[in-house]
Design a protein around this motif. Sequence first.
Motif, PDB file in Angstrom:
ATOM      1  N   CYS A  40       0.837  -1.199   0.000  1.00 38.54           N
ATOM      2  CA  CYS A  40       0.000   0.000   0.000  1.00 38.54           C
ATOM      3  C   CYS A  40       0.873   1.251   0.000  1.00 38.54           C
ATOM      4  N   ILE A  41       1.900   1.250   0.851  1.00 36.34           N
ATOM      5  CA  ILE A  41       2.797   2.409   0.894  1.00 36.34           C
ATOM      6  C   ILE A  41       3.440   2.608  -0.476  1.00 36.34           C
ATOM      7  N   GLY A  42       3.798   1.479  -1.093  1.00 33.85           N
ATOM      8  CA  GLY A  42       4.409   1.551  -2.408  1.00 33.85           C
ATOM      9  C   GLY A  42       3.496   2.238  -3.412  1.00 33.85           C
ATOM     10  N   PHE A  43       2.210   1.924  -3.341  1.00 35.48           N
ATOM     11  CA  PHE A  43       1.277   2.529  -4.295  1.00 35.48           C
ATOM     12  C   PHE A  43       0.888   3.946  -3.906  1.00 35.48           C
ATOM     13  N   ARG A  87      -0.155  10.585   6.782  1.00 33.63           N
ATOM     14  CA  ARG A  87      -1.585  10.405   6.552  1.00 33.63           C
ATOM     15  C   ARG A  87      -1.856   9.055   5.879  1.00 33.63           C
ATOM     16  N   ASN A  88      -1.059   8.748   4.853  1.00 35.71           N
ATOM     17  CA  ASN A  88      -1.246   7.464   4.166  1.00 35.71           C
ATOM     18  C   ASN A  88      -1.035   6.295   5.117  1.00 35.71           C
ATOM     19  N   LEU A  89      -0.014   6.425   5.963  1.00 34.19           N
ATOM     20  CA  LEU A  89       0.272   5.350   6.896  1.00 34.19           C
ATOM     21  C   LEU A  89      -0.917   5.115   7.833  1.00 34.19           C
ATOM     22  N   TYR A  98      12.039   1.314   9.415  1.00 31.71           N
ATOM     23  CA  TYR A  98      13.364   0.722   9.342  1.00 31.71           C
ATOM     24  C   TYR A  98      13.646   0.231   7.925  1.00 31.71           C
ATOM     25  N   LEU A  99      12.589  -0.275   7.274  1.00 29.65           N
ATOM     26  CA  LEU A  99      12.746  -0.743   5.900  1.00 29.65           C
ATOM     27  C   LEU A  99      12.723   0.419   4.914  1.00 29.65           C
ATOM     28  N   GLY A 100      12.525   1.634   5.449  1.00 32.51           N
ATOM     29  CA  GLY A 100      12.489   2.797   4.567  1.00 32.51           C
ATOM     30  C   GLY A 100      11.139   2.979   3.903  1.00 32.51           C
ATOM     31  N   LEU A 101      10.091   2.324   4.417  1.00 38.12           N
ATOM     32  CA  LEU A 101       8.774   2.409   3.792  1.00 38.12           C
ATOM     33  C   LEU A 101       7.745   2.991   4.752  1.00 38.12           C
TER      34      LEU A 101
END
Lengths: 334, 289
Positions: B141-144, B150-152, B227-230
Motif C-alpha cells: 500500500c505504501i508503495g502505491f 496520513r497514508n500510513l 526501518y525498511l524505509g517504507l
Amino acid sequence: MAEQREKLLSIRHLTMEYQPNRRLFEAKKPSVKAVSDVSLDIYAGETFGVVGESGCGKTTLGKCIVRLLKPTAGELFFNDGGEMKDLLRLDKKTSFALRQKIQIVFQDPYASLNPVHTIQEAFDEPMRVHGIGGGSREKRTEIIANALTRVNLQPDYMYRYPHEFSGGQRQRICVAKALVMEPRLIICDEPVSALDVSIQAQLLNLMRKLQRETGVTFFFIAHDLSVVQYMSDRIAVMYLGHVVELADAGDLYARPLHPYTQALLSAVPVPVLQAKKERIVLKGDVPSPMDPPTGCPFHPRCANCMEKCKTEKPELHEVEAGHFVACHLYQQHT
Amino acid sequence: MTIRKKTRNTSLAKRSWQKFIQNRMAILGLIGLVLIIAACLAAPLLTNYDPTLIDPSIRGLSPSREHLLGTDRLGRDIFARILYGGRWSIMIGVIAAMGANLLGAALGCIAGYYGGKVDSVLVSIQEMLSIFPGTLINMLCIGFMGKSVRNLLLIFTFTGWPGVMRIVRGRILSLKQEPYVESCRANGIGGMSIMFHHLLPNTLGPIIVNSTMNVAGYILSEAALSYLGLGVPDNVPTWGNIINAAKRLDIVQTLPMLWLAPAAAICLFVLSINFFGDGLRDALDPSSK
C-alpha cells in the motif's frame, strides 16, 4: 361464561417452523415445527395459562405473539379498540403502535435488564419511542417512580444499576417495565421459575393485585403446574407444538381428559403426608420435533393408543362447555 | 415528586477502577505510559536542540554532557530526536488504533446484529485481510500510495480492523439473544439504537483492551516499516525512523546509541502499554473477581 367477554387475542392456525441454517453443499436438514396449527382465543382481563414440558413450543408461541418471531403461517388477531387486526399483516405504523399494547416478561431476571443501563434508562427508551407521558421527560420519570412504587420498590431505585438488585426485585422491575407501557396483554414467559419459592408467591400475588388494578390480560407460560393453577382462569396444555387440551383451570385440574394431561397432573406433588396418589409414568421420551410422529403427536407414549391415533391427527374440539380436547378417545361423545 | 439522583460508588466504572488499582503491574505500566508521554510532550523543556537540524560539525558524537545520547551521522541530537520522535510514534499508534477499532467495532456490530448476507460478506473480507501477511500488505500500500503520515494512518486503519471486528461480532452474536435485547425488539426499538446504545456498551471492555494493545502494535509496525524505509517520510523523526539511520553494520558498531536508545524507548513504551492493557482487561472483565 367466557364467551360473553371481549376477545383480546385470537390466534388462528399459528405455525412456527424453524428452518435450520443450511451451509454450502450441505444436505437439506428437516425443519423443526415448534408450534403447529395452534388456535386459541384469549379474553380481555383473564389470565390464560399455558403449560407443557420443555421444548413443547410454549415460549415460541409467546414470542410469536409479541412478534419477536415471525410465524410461518397463521393469523394473530388483536383487538385494537374493538377492531380485530391481524398483527402479522399490518402496515408499519400500526404494527409499531400495537407493540406497545403487548409486553413480555422473561424467565431470567438476571438477563432481562441491560447491565450498562440504570433502571430509569431501561424504562425510558421504550416509553419515549411510544410517546408515553406526552414526550415529557419529567412526566416519564414520574410514571416510572409510580410504577416502581406499585411493585413495592422505592422510587429512587430507578437510578441504580441492575446488578444492585436481587432476582426477585429484578423480576418486579421487569413487571413494572411492562406495566409503564400501559399494555393490554403481558406475555409472562415463566416469570417465576428462576426464583425462590417464597419469592415466587410474593411475585404471583403482586401480579394478581396489579391485574385487578389495571385489568391487564396475562398470557402466563409455565411448567410449574401449581403456579399455573394458582394464576390462571383458563389453561391450555401443549405437547410437541400442539394444544392437546384447553379448559377452565378448576375443570382441568378436577377432570383432565387428555391422557397427556392426566399423566402431567399425576406428577404434581401433593403437600399432604402419606397421601397416596397414583402416578402415571409415561414411557419413552418426547419425540424429536424434527421428526414428529404421524397422527396424534402423543400416540407413541399413550396408554390408550388406538389404530386411528397412528394415522389421523385429532382436532381440538369441545367435549363439554368450555372444555376442549384433541384426542380420538372423546371423538364419539360429540 | 422530587427524587434525588444518587451517585453511588458501585457504578460499573468505579468497580472496574478499584479492581485496576489493585494490580501492581498495571499501575507500573500506567506510570510508565504517563512518564513517557509527558516527556515527549515536554520535549522543548527537556532539550534545546532541534531534532531535524543538520549540523555537519557535530557528526557522530558519543554521549556527552551537551548531547546526552550523542549525535547521529548528520549531526542531529539523538536525545532530542527520541523525545520529538516519540510524539510522532505515539500519535501514529494512538490514531491508527482508534481508527482501526472504531471501524472494526462498527462493522462487527453490523455483521453480528444483522447476520445473513451482510455478515457473510464482511466476514469474507475480514478473512481475506487476515490471511494476508500484515507487513507485506502495508508495504504494498505504501508503495502505491507514497510515503506520508496520513497514508500510513489510512493504511493501518483499513487493514487493522479485522481483529476487533471478530471480537465485537462474536460478542454481539451472543448478546443479541439476551432477553433485554428481545425486550427492545418487542417494543419496536430500531436496530441502530439496539446496536449502538444497548449492545456496543457491553462490548466496550474488549474494545478498549484491544485498542491499547493495538497502540503498541502500530508503534512496532511503524518502526518496522520505517526501518525498511517504507514508513513515514525521512524528515519526520519517529522511533522507527531513528533506527533506520543505523542500518549499516559499521554504524551499528560505532554508534550504538543510535539504535540502542530508540529501541529502548520502543521497548519501554510497548511494555508499559501491554501491562496497562492486561490490567484493563482484568478490570473490565465482569466474570473475573
